[in-house]
Design a protein around this motif. Structure first.
Motif, mmCIF file in Angstrom:
data_model
loop_
_atom_site.group_PDB
_atom_site.id
_atom_site.type_symbol
_atom_site.label_atom_id
_atom_site.label_comp_id
_atom_site.label_asym_id
_atom_site.label_seq_id
_atom_site.Cartn_x
_atom_site.Cartn_y
_atom_site.Cartn_z
ATOM 1 N N GLN A 98 0.241 -1.553 0.016
ATOM 2 C CA GLN A 98 0.239 0.207 -0.386
ATOM 3 C C GLN A 98 1.178 1.339 -0.060
ATOM 4 O OE1 GLN A 98 -2.811 -0.039 3.144
ATOM 5 N NE2 GLN A 98 -4.408 1.451 2.414
ATOM 6 N N GLU A 132 -5.841 10.383 10.529
ATOM 7 C CA GLU A 132 -5.700 9.525 9.227
ATOM 8 C C GLU A 132 -5.338 7.836 9.470
ATOM 9 O OE1 GLU A 132 -8.283 10.372 5.130
ATOM 10 O OE2 GLU A 132 -5.644 11.172 5.669
ATOM 11 N N MET A 175 -6.993 4.618 8.737
ATOM 12 C CA MET A 175 -6.251 2.852 7.682
ATOM 13 C C MET A 175 -6.267 2.227 8.854
ATOM 14 S SD MET A 175 -2.483 3.757 6.158
ATOM 15 C CE MET A 175 -1.504 3.390 7.737
ATOM 16 N N TYR A 212 -10.830 5.495 4.826
ATOM 17 C CA TYR A 212 -9.509 5.572 5.344
ATOM 18 C C TYR A 212 -10.108 6.345 3.914
ATOM 19 C CZ TYR A 212 -4.689 6.094 4.189
ATOM 20 O OH TYR A 212 -3.417 6.207 3.935
ATOM 21 N N LYS A 213 -9.684 7.517 3.469
ATOM 22 C CA LYS A 213 -9.512 8.137 2.568
ATOM 23 C C LYS A 213 -8.467 8.865 2.012
ATOM 24 C CE LYS A 213 -13.960 8.279 2.968
ATOM 25 N NZ LYS A 213 -14.762 7.058 1.811
ATOM 26 N N ALA A 214 -7.129 8.698 2.752
ATOM 27 C CA ALA A 214 -6.200 8.640 2.285
ATOM 28 C C ALA A 214 -5.952 10.778 1.701
ATOM 29 C CB ALA A 214 -5.224 7.928 1.332
ATOM 30 N N GLU A 243 -2.723 6.198 -0.783
ATOM 31 C CA GLU A 243 -3.702 5.053 -1.746
ATOM 32 C C GLU A 243 -4.678 3.932 -0.627
ATOM 33 O OE1 GLU A 243 -2.633 1.369 -4.366
ATOM 34 O OE2 GLU A 243 -1.290 1.320 -3.194
ATOM 35 N N THR A 244 -5.979 4.459 -0.933
ATOM 36 C CA THR A 244 -6.770 3.654 -0.728
ATOM 37 C C THR A 244 -6.718 2.031 -0.060
ATOM 38 O OG1 THR A 244 -8.506 3.927 -1.880
ATOM 39 C CG2 THR A 244 -8.270 6.064 -0.176
ATOM 40 N N TRP A 245 -7.753 1.534 0.314
ATOM 41 C CA TRP A 245 -7.715 0.345 1.134
ATOM 42 C C TRP A 245 -8.438 -0.339 -0.449
ATOM 43 C CZ3 TRP A 245 -5.358 -2.634 3.766
ATOM 44 C CH2 TRP A 245 -4.382 -2.079 4.834
ATOM 45 N N GLU A 246 -9.438 0.460 -0.715
ATOM 46 C CA GLU A 246 -9.976 0.175 -1.934
ATOM 47 C C GLU A 246 -9.394 0.028 -2.957
ATOM 48 O OE1 GLU A 246 -14.396 1.097 -4.600
ATOM 49 O OE2 GLU A 246 -13.388 3.308 -3.194
#
Length: 214
Positions: free
Chosen positions: A86, A104, A108, A115-117, A123-126
């Motif tokens: 990540q 944040e 995370m 978590y929008k970074a 980088e987001t989790w999505e």
């Protein structure tokens, strides 16, 4: 087409930055002496597994770990950037204890969906879930059967194993869905697809096995 693959998923060996408590992500740090030893012990534990191929991320710490695991075995080693860690953006290279003060950072670790970074431009989790699963599907397209070595990273592998087990990227860090992975731990997952099936399925057989390191 029938698929019957067994993946041996290994987190890279311990690094200098790990030992210094620094955020790593898409940055890189050399393996420490302990990290090299862990990779070598993992190679010894897997010496009787006939690997058809090996894949690592594009970061040097996983390439080095994979090479230590494979030793002088004649196994092709490929890199796939979908297996990278990540991206932590502006946090990379900073002390974890300093970053821990950021709200944040807590999102995370504990609330992936929120978590929008934004503060670190990472980088987001999505985004990680999409690229990591795409990487696995790329590998599955190439191979029909056999054993495949995968050397990747803590967040990436923890998320992948949770997804294999039926969790989502949103809930994968909830208790019972995943665990933190130790350096050079052995995780095993099978991918099965019958000839009449369009989609296959993952079966996780082992998570976070470090018995070979003791």
């Amino acid at each position: 087409m029938k698929k019957d693959l067994t993946f041996y998923l290994i987190r890279h060996g311990r690094t200098i930055w790990n030992e210094q408590g620094l955020m790593q992500g898409s940055g890189n740090s050399d393996l420490s002496a302990q990290g090299v030893r862990g990779a070598q012990l993992t190679g010894a534990a897997l010496r009787d597994i006939p690997f058809a191929a090996a894949y690592s991320s594009c970061l040097q710490r996983t390439i080095d770990t994979a090479n230590h695991i494979l030793g002088d075995r004649n196994v092709p080693l490929f890199q796939h950037n979908g297996l990278n860690e990540q991206n932590f953006g502006l946090w990379e290279g900073q002390k974890v204890e300093d970053v821990r003060q950021n709200e944040e950072f807590h999102l995370m670790l504990n609330e992936p969906a929120k978590y929008k970074a934004l503060s670190n431009q990472g980088e987001t989790w999505e985004q990680l879930a999409q690229r990591a699963m795409n990487a696995m599907q790329d590998i599955i397209k190439v191979h029909h059967s056999g054993n495949i070595l995968i050397v990747s990273h803590g967040h990436t592998l923890r998320l992948l194993l949770a997804l294999f087990n039926g969790a989502t990227w949103q809930n994968h860090r909830e208790e019972g869905n995943s665990v933190p992975l130790m350096n050079t731990c052995i995780n095993i997952a099978r991918y099965i697809r019958e000839p009449d099936e369009y989609h296959g399925r993952f079966i996780v057989d082992k998570i976070n096995d470090v018995a070979h390191l003791s």
